[in-house]
Write a protein that holds these residues in place. Sequence first.
Motif, mmCIF file in Angstrom:
data_model
loop_
_atom_site.group_PDB
_atom_site.id
_atom_site.type_symbol
_atom_site.label_atom_id
_atom_site.label_comp_id
_atom_site.label_asym_id
_atom_site.label_seq_id
_atom_site.Cartn_x
_atom_site.Cartn_y
_atom_site.Cartn_z
ATOM 1 N N VAL A 37 42.766 12.894 71.799
ATOM 2 C CA VAL A 37 44.091 12.929 72.460
ATOM 3 C C VAL A 37 43.768 13.438 73.838
ATOM 4 O O VAL A 37 44.366 12.844 74.968
ATOM 5 C CB VAL A 37 45.216 13.492 71.658
ATOM 6 N N ASN A 38 43.082 14.480 74.039
ATOM 7 C CA ASN A 38 42.883 14.908 75.400
ATOM 8 C C ASN A 38 42.354 13.800 76.339
ATOM 9 O O ASN A 38 42.573 13.590 77.412
ATOM 10 C CB ASN A 38 42.103 16.036 75.484
ATOM 11 N N LEU A 39 41.250 13.079 75.544
ATOM 12 C CA LEU A 39 40.573 12.158 76.380
ATOM 13 C C LEU A 39 41.382 11.087 76.772
ATOM 14 O O LEU A 39 41.298 10.441 78.095
ATOM 15 C CB LEU A 39 39.335 11.461 75.458
ATOM 16 N N ILE A 40 42.220 10.584 75.993
ATOM 17 C CA ILE A 40 43.445 9.514 76.122
ATOM 18 C C ILE A 40 44.427 9.918 77.326
ATOM 19 O O ILE A 40 44.664 9.066 78.238
ATOM 20 C CB ILE A 40 43.901 8.975 74.928
ATOM 21 N N LEU A 41 44.658 10.948 77.204
ATOM 22 C CA LEU A 41 45.857 11.509 78.253
ATOM 23 C C LEU A 41 44.978 11.550 79.612
ATOM 24 O O LEU A 41 45.633 11.295 80.708
ATOM 25 C CB LEU A 41 46.212 12.816 78.001
ATOM 26 N N VAL A 42 43.734 12.202 79.699
ATOM 27 C CA VAL A 42 43.252 12.146 81.090
ATOM 28 C C VAL A 42 42.820 10.506 81.651
ATOM 29 O O VAL A 42 42.962 10.286 82.688
ATOM 30 C CB VAL A 42 42.015 12.986 80.948
ATOM 31 N N THR A 43 42.440 9.855 80.528
ATOM 32 C CA THR A 43 42.158 8.617 81.193
ATOM 33 C C THR A 43 43.381 7.774 81.544
ATOM 34 O O THR A 43 43.321 6.781 82.712
ATOM 35 C CB THR A 43 41.530 7.700 79.924
#
Length: 130
Positions: free
Chosen positions: A41-47
Amino acid sequence: MRPVIPYVTAALLFGLGVYGVLRRRNAVLVLMAVELMLNAVNLILVTADTTAKAALPHGGQVFALFVIVLAAAEIGVGLAIVLQLYRLRASVAVDEVPLTEAPALVPAERLAAGAGVPSGGHADRPEGDR
Protein backbone atom coordinates in the motif's frame (compact mmCIF):
# COMPACT_ATOMS: atom_id res chain seq x y z
CA MET A 1 8.60 7.29 -15.03
CA ARG A 2 6.41 4.41 -16.03
CA PRO A 3 3.92 3.80 -13.22
CA VAL A 4 3.05 0.31 -14.45
CA ILE A 5 6.13 -1.34 -12.91
CA PRO A 6 5.56 -0.09 -9.31
CA TYR A 7 1.84 -0.86 -9.55
CA VAL A 8 2.49 -4.43 -10.72
CA THR A 9 5.16 -4.87 -8.04
CA ALA A 10 2.74 -3.58 -5.38
CA ALA A 11 0.03 -5.91 -6.65
CA LEU A 12 2.41 -8.88 -6.43
CA LEU A 13 3.51 -7.87 -2.92
CA PHE A 14 -0.09 -7.47 -1.82
CA GLY A 15 -1.00 -10.84 -3.34
CA LEU A 16 1.88 -12.51 -1.50
CA GLY A 17 0.69 -10.86 1.72
CA VAL A 18 -2.87 -12.09 1.24
CA TYR A 19 -1.57 -15.59 0.51
CA GLY A 20 0.53 -15.44 3.69
CA VAL A 21 -2.40 -14.34 5.82
CA LEU A 22 -4.71 -17.03 4.44
CA ARG A 23 -2.28 -19.98 4.36
CA ARG A 24 0.11 -19.56 7.28
CA ARG A 25 -0.48 -21.14 10.66
CA ASN A 26 2.26 -19.33 12.59
CA ALA A 27 1.09 -16.02 14.06
CA VAL A 28 4.46 -14.34 13.55
CA LEU A 29 4.39 -15.19 9.85
CA VAL A 30 0.84 -13.84 9.62
CA LEU A 31 2.09 -10.55 11.10
CA MET A 32 4.90 -10.50 8.54
CA ALA A 33 2.36 -11.03 5.75
CA VAL A 34 0.29 -8.11 7.04
CA GLU A 35 3.42 -5.96 7.00
CA LEU A 36 4.03 -7.02 3.40
CA MET A 37 0.53 -5.86 2.49
CA LEU A 38 1.06 -2.52 4.24
CA ASN A 39 4.33 -2.03 2.35
CA ALA A 40 2.50 -2.70 -0.92
CA VAL A 41 0.00 0.00 0.00
CA ASN A 42 2.89 2.38 0.76
CA LEU A 43 4.37 1.68 -2.67
CA ILE A 44 1.04 2.46 -4.31
CA LEU A 45 0.63 5.68 -2.33
CA VAL A 46 4.10 6.97 -3.19
CA THR A 47 3.76 5.98 -6.85
CA ALA A 48 0.37 7.65 -7.12
CA ASP A 49 1.79 10.77 -5.49
CA THR A 50 4.62 11.02 -7.99
CA THR A 51 2.54 10.29 -11.09
CA ALA A 52 -0.74 12.09 -10.42
CA LYS A 53 -0.86 15.79 -9.72
CA ALA A 54 -3.35 16.20 -6.90
CA ALA A 55 -4.72 19.29 -5.18
CA LEU A 56 -2.73 18.34 -2.07
CA PRO A 57 1.00 18.27 -2.82
CA HIS A 58 2.85 15.25 -1.44
CA GLY A 59 -0.40 13.82 -0.08
CA GLY A 60 0.57 10.25 -0.95
CA GLN A 61 3.85 10.54 0.91
CA VAL A 62 2.09 11.91 3.99
CA PHE A 63 -0.40 9.04 3.91
CA ALA A 64 2.52 6.62 3.50
CA LEU A 65 4.06 8.00 6.69
CA PHE A 66 0.76 7.45 8.50
CA VAL A 67 0.69 3.87 7.23
CA ILE A 68 4.25 3.35 8.50
CA VAL A 69 3.23 4.62 11.96
CA LEU A 70 0.16 2.38 11.88
CA ALA A 71 2.32 -0.60 10.91
CA ALA A 72 4.72 0.06 13.79
CA ALA A 73 1.85 0.21 16.27
CA GLU A 74 0.30 -2.92 14.79
CA ILE A 75 3.55 -4.84 15.15
CA GLY A 76 3.97 -3.69 18.75
CA VAL A 77 0.49 -4.79 19.77
CA GLY A 78 0.56 -7.90 17.59
CA LEU A 79 3.84 -9.16 19.00
CA ALA A 80 2.61 -8.55 22.54
CA ILE A 81 -0.45 -10.67 21.82
CA VAL A 82 1.67 -13.40 20.21
CA LEU A 83 4.06 -13.47 23.20
CA GLN A 84 1.16 -13.77 25.62
CA LEU A 85 -0.36 -16.52 23.48
CA TYR A 86 2.95 -18.37 23.54
CA ARG A 87 3.17 -18.03 27.32
CA LEU A 88 -0.32 -19.43 27.80
CA ARG A 89 -0.38 -22.14 25.11
CA ALA A 90 3.32 -22.82 24.35
CA SER A 91 2.43 -22.51 20.67
CA VAL A 92 1.83 -19.67 18.24
CA ALA A 93 -0.23 -21.72 15.80
CA VAL A 94 -3.26 -19.71 14.76
CA ASP A 95 -5.37 -22.85 14.20
CA GLU A 96 -5.00 -23.94 17.82
CA VAL A 97 -6.29 -20.74 19.43
CA PRO A 98 -9.67 -21.46 21.03
CA LEU A 99 -12.00 -18.55 20.45
CA THR A 100 -15.02 -19.86 22.35
CA GLU A 101 -13.70 -21.30 25.63
CA ALA A 102 -12.92 -19.22 28.70
CA PRO A 103 -9.24 -18.63 29.43
CA ALA A 104 -7.61 -20.75 32.09
CA LEU A 105 -6.81 -19.23 35.47
CA VAL A 106 -3.30 -17.88 35.78
CA PRO A 107 -1.30 -18.94 38.85
CA ALA A 108 -1.99 -15.72 40.82
CA GLU A 109 -5.73 -16.15 40.30
CA ARG A 110 -5.44 -19.81 41.34
CA LEU A 111 -3.85 -18.79 44.62
CA ALA A 112 -6.57 -16.21 45.21
CA ALA A 113 -9.22 -18.84 44.46
CA GLY A 114 -7.71 -21.22 47.04
CA ALA A 115 -6.18 -23.75 44.70
CA GLY A 116 -2.60 -24.72 45.38
CA VAL A 117 -2.88 -24.08 49.13
CA PRO A 118 -1.41 -26.95 51.16
CA SER A 119 -3.84 -28.91 53.28
CA GLY A 120 -4.35 -27.35 56.70
CA GLY A 121 -2.80 -24.07 55.64
CA HIS A 122 -4.30 -20.71 54.81
CA ALA A 123 -3.34 -18.61 51.84
CA ASP A 124 -3.63 -15.30 53.71
CA ARG A 125 -1.26 -16.14 56.60
CA PRO A 126 2.52 -16.26 56.27
CA GLU A 127 4.33 -19.56 56.86
CA GLY A 128 5.66 -18.50 60.32
CA ASP A 129 2.15 -17.78 61.73
CA ARG A 130 0.82 -21.30 61.21
